[in-house]
Design a protein around this motif. Structure first.
Motif, PDB file in Angstrom:
ATOM      1  N   LEU A 178     -13.797  -6.237  18.247  1.00  0.00           N
ATOM      2  CA  LEU A 178     -12.368  -6.555  18.235  1.00  0.00           C
ATOM      3  C   LEU A 178     -12.196  -8.052  18.408  1.00  0.00           C
ATOM      4  O   LEU A 178     -12.625  -8.629  19.408  1.00  0.00           O
ATOM      5  N   ASP A 179     -11.597  -8.675  17.426  1.00  0.00           N
ATOM      6  CA  ASP A 179     -11.283 -10.096  17.485  1.00  0.00           C
ATOM      7  C   ASP A 179      -9.876 -10.230  18.066  1.00  0.00           C
ATOM      8  O   ASP A 179      -8.881 -10.202  17.333  1.00  0.00           O
ATOM      9  N   VAL A 180      -9.798 -10.356  19.376  1.00  0.00           N
ATOM     10  CA  VAL A 180      -8.511 -10.400  20.072  1.00  0.00           C
ATOM     11  C   VAL A 180      -7.702 -11.610  19.629  1.00  0.00           C
ATOM     12  O   VAL A 180      -6.486 -11.507  19.426  1.00  0.00           O
ATOM     13  N   GLU A 181      -8.363 -12.735  19.447  1.00  0.00           N
ATOM     14  CA  GLU A 181      -7.649 -13.944  19.017  1.00  0.00           C
ATOM     15  C   GLU A 181      -7.010 -13.736  17.637  1.00  0.00           C
ATOM     16  O   GLU A 181      -5.879 -14.147  17.411  1.00  0.00           O
ATOM     17  N   ARG A 182      -7.731 -13.099  16.748  1.00  0.00           N
ATOM     18  CA  ARG A 182      -7.181 -12.827  15.411  1.00  0.00           C
ATOM     19  C   ARG A 182      -6.026 -11.835  15.495  1.00  0.00           C
ATOM     20  O   ARG A 182      -5.003 -11.983  14.825  1.00  0.00           O
ATOM     21  N   LEU A 183      -6.178 -10.833  16.338  1.00  0.00           N
ATOM     22  CA  LEU A 183      -5.101  -9.862  16.548  1.00  0.00           C
ATOM     23  C   LEU A 183      -3.838 -10.563  17.035  1.00  0.00           C
ATOM     24  O   LEU A 183      -2.739 -10.324  16.534  1.00  0.00           O
ATOM     25  N   LEU A 184      -3.999 -11.469  17.996  1.00  0.00           N
ATOM     26  CA  LEU A 184      -2.839 -12.181  18.535  1.00  0.00           C
ATOM     27  C   LEU A 184      -2.255 -13.151  17.514  1.00  0.00           C
ATOM     28  O   LEU A 184      -1.037 -13.362  17.481  1.00  0.00           O
ATOM     29  N   ALA A 185      -3.089 -13.724  16.652  1.00  0.00           N
ATOM     30  CA  ALA A 185      -2.585 -14.602  15.596  1.00  0.00           C
ATOM     31  C   ALA A 185      -1.745 -13.812  14.598  1.00  0.00           C
ATOM     32  O   ALA A 185      -0.665 -14.262  14.182  1.00  0.00           O
ATOM     33  N   VAL A 186      -2.221 -12.628  14.226  1.00  0.00           N
ATOM     34  CA  VAL A 186      -1.461 -11.770  13.309  1.00  0.00           C
ATOM     35  C   VAL A 186      -0.154 -11.337  13.973  1.00  0.00           C
ATOM     36  O   VAL A 186       0.897 -11.307  13.331  1.00  0.00           O
ATOM     37  N   ASP A 187      -0.209 -11.037  15.258  1.00  0.00           N
ATOM     38  CA  ASP A 187       1.000 -10.656  15.985  1.00  0.00           C
ATOM     39  C   ASP A 187       2.006 -11.808  16.012  1.00  0.00           C
ATOM     40  O   ASP A 187       3.205 -11.584  15.834  1.00  0.00           O
ATOM     41  N   ALA A 188       1.525 -13.036  16.197  1.00  0.00           N
ATOM     42  CA  ALA A 188       2.417 -14.203  16.201  1.00  0.00           C
ATOM     43  C   ALA A 188       3.074 -14.369  14.834  1.00  0.00           C
ATOM     44  O   ALA A 188       4.279 -14.675  14.747  1.00  0.00           O
ATOM     45  N   MET A 246      -4.336   3.695  22.935  1.00  0.00           N
ATOM     46  CA  MET A 246      -3.797   2.528  22.274  1.00  0.00           C
ATOM     47  C   MET A 246      -3.141   1.649  23.335  1.00  0.00           C
ATOM     48  O   MET A 246      -2.439   2.135  24.213  1.00  0.00           O
ATOM     49  N   LEU A 247      -3.362   0.353  23.197  1.00  0.00           N
ATOM     50  CA  LEU A 247      -2.801  -0.595  24.147  1.00  0.00           C
ATOM     51  C   LEU A 247      -1.529  -1.225  23.593  1.00  0.00           C
ATOM     52  O   LEU A 247      -1.428  -1.503  22.394  1.00  0.00           O
ATOM     53  N   ASP A 248      -0.610  -1.475  24.477  1.00  0.00           N
ATOM     54  CA  ASP A 248       0.615  -2.157  24.107  1.00  0.00           C
ATOM     55  C   ASP A 248       0.304  -3.617  23.804  1.00  0.00           C
ATOM     56  O   ASP A 248      -0.491  -4.255  24.500  1.00  0.00           O
ATOM     57  N   ILE A 249       0.920  -4.166  22.767  1.00  0.00           N
ATOM     58  CA  ILE A 249       0.635  -5.541  22.371  1.00  0.00           C
ATOM     59  C   ILE A 249       0.998  -6.525  23.475  1.00  0.00           C
ATOM     60  O   ILE A 249       0.327  -7.550  23.645  1.00  0.00           O
ATOM     61  N   GLN A 250       2.026  -6.234  24.241  1.00  0.00           N
ATOM     62  CA  GLN A 250       2.400  -7.112  25.354  1.00  0.00           C
ATOM     63  C   GLN A 250       1.267  -7.177  26.382  1.00  0.00           C
ATOM     64  O   GLN A 250       0.945  -8.245  26.894  1.00  0.00           O
ATOM     65  N   TYR A 251       0.657  -6.039  26.654  1.00  0.00           N
ATOM     66  CA  TYR A 251      -0.482  -6.000  27.579  1.00  0.00           C
ATOM     67  C   TYR A 251      -1.635  -6.830  27.023  1.00  0.00           C
ATOM     68  O   TYR A 251      -2.268  -7.589  27.757  1.00  0.00           O
ATOM     69  N   ILE A 252      -1.897  -6.704  25.736  1.00  0.00           N
ATOM     70  CA  ILE A 252      -2.983  -7.463  25.113  1.00  0.00           C
ATOM     71  C   ILE A 252      -2.697  -8.961  25.196  1.00  0.00           C
ATOM     72  O   ILE A 252      -3.590  -9.757  25.486  1.00  0.00           O
ATOM     73  N   ARG A 253      -1.439  -9.349  24.970  1.00  0.00           N
ATOM     74  CA  ARG A 253      -1.069 -10.767  25.071  1.00  0.00           C
ATOM     75  C   ARG A 253      -1.327 -11.303  26.473  1.00  0.00           C
ATOM     76  O   ARG A 253      -1.827 -12.411  26.643  1.00  0.00           O
ATOM     77  N   GLU A 254      -0.947 -10.515  27.460  1.00  0.00           N
ATOM     78  CA  GLU A 254      -1.053 -10.960  28.852  1.00  0.00           C
ATOM     79  C   GLU A 254      -2.482 -10.897  29.393  1.00  0.00           C
ATOM     80  O   GLU A 254      -2.845 -11.666  30.280  1.00  0.00           O
ATOM     81  N   LYS A 255      -3.285  -9.981  28.887  1.00  0.00           N
ATOM     82  CA  LYS A 255      -4.625  -9.750  29.432  1.00  0.00           C
ATOM     83  C   LYS A 255      -5.685  -9.822  28.338  1.00  0.00           C
ATOM     84  O   LYS A 255      -6.582  -8.994  28.269  1.00  0.00           O
ATOM     85  N   LYS A 256      -5.597 -10.826  27.484  1.00  0.00           N
ATOM     86  CA  LYS A 256      -6.494 -10.865  26.331  1.00  0.00           C
ATOM     87  C   LYS A 256      -7.968 -10.927  26.724  1.00  0.00           C
ATOM     88  O   LYS A 256      -8.803 -10.301  26.074  1.00  0.00           O
ATOM     89  N   ASP A 257      -8.293 -11.634  27.802  1.00  0.00           N
ATOM     90  CA  ASP A 257      -9.697 -11.708  28.229  1.00  0.00           C
ATOM     91  C   ASP A 257     -10.198 -10.351  28.718  1.00  0.00           C
ATOM     92  O   ASP A 257     -11.325  -9.952  28.411  1.00  0.00           O
ATOM     93  N   VAL A 258      -9.361  -9.656  29.453  1.00  0.00           N
ATOM     94  CA  VAL A 258      -9.723  -8.324  29.954  1.00  0.00           C
ATOM     95  C   VAL A 258      -9.925  -7.358  28.796  1.00  0.00           C
ATOM     96  O   VAL A 258     -10.892  -6.587  28.776  1.00  0.00           O
ATOM     97  N   VAL A 259      -9.032  -7.422  27.820  1.00  0.00           N
ATOM     98  CA  VAL A 259      -9.123  -6.534  26.655  1.00  0.00           C
ATOM     99  C   VAL A 259     -10.386  -6.838  25.853  1.00  0.00           C
ATOM    100  O   VAL A 259     -11.103  -5.918  25.441  1.00  0.00           O
ATOM    101  N   ALA A 260     -10.671  -8.108  25.637  1.00  0.00           N
ATOM    102  CA  ALA A 260     -11.866  -8.494  24.878  1.00  0.00           C
ATOM    103  C   ALA A 260     -13.130  -8.020  25.592  1.00  0.00           C
ATOM    104  O   ALA A 260     -14.050  -7.489  24.953  1.00  0.00           O
ATOM    105  N   LYS A 261     -13.172  -8.182  26.905  1.00  0.00           N
ATOM    106  CA  LYS A 261     -14.339  -7.755  27.675  1.00  0.00           C
ATOM    107  C   LYS A 261     -14.482  -6.234  27.634  1.00  0.00           C
ATOM    108  O   LYS A 261     -15.588  -5.704  27.470  1.00  0.00           O
TER     109      LYS A 261
END
Length: 94
Positions: free
Chosen positions: A25-35, A1-16
């Motif tokens: 995994l829809d990283v943009e949607r994940l970050l929108a829900v987090d916001a 499991m990845l920390d949400i802070q890591y996902i925020r900072e490295k969203k392109d890396v996580v998506a790839k």
């Protein structure tokens, strides 16, 4: 499991990395829900502060003022419960 802070900072890396593993995994949607979750948490903290202020007022209030403070406190408490439920649902959306 990845920390949400890591996902925020490295969203392109996580998506790839998710795509490379064949994961959907829809990283943009994940970050929108987090916001949204963060905004709810901030609103919850504001309501807690109001509740604390009302508690302080109760100690100095007259009997008439107390009934008004209690009514306001009940409203704030109801809002807090709703907010916490919304946060819970947002936290487990993904």
């Amino acid at each position: 499991m990845l920390d949400i802070q890591y996902i925020r900072e490295k969203k392109d890396v996580v998506a790839k990395a998710a795509a490379n593993k064949g994961l959907s995994l829809d990283v943009e949607r994940l970050l929108a829900v987090d916001a949204e979750r963060i905004l709810l948490l901030q609103d919850t903290e504001e309501l807690k502060s109001i509740k604390n202020d009302l508690n302080d007022l109760m100690a100095k209030a007259t009997p008439k003022e107390r009934s008004e403070i209690i009514a306001r406190g009940t409203t704030v408490l109801d809002q807090l419960i709703k907010m916490k439920n919304m946060i819970f649902r947002k936290s487990f959306r993904f």
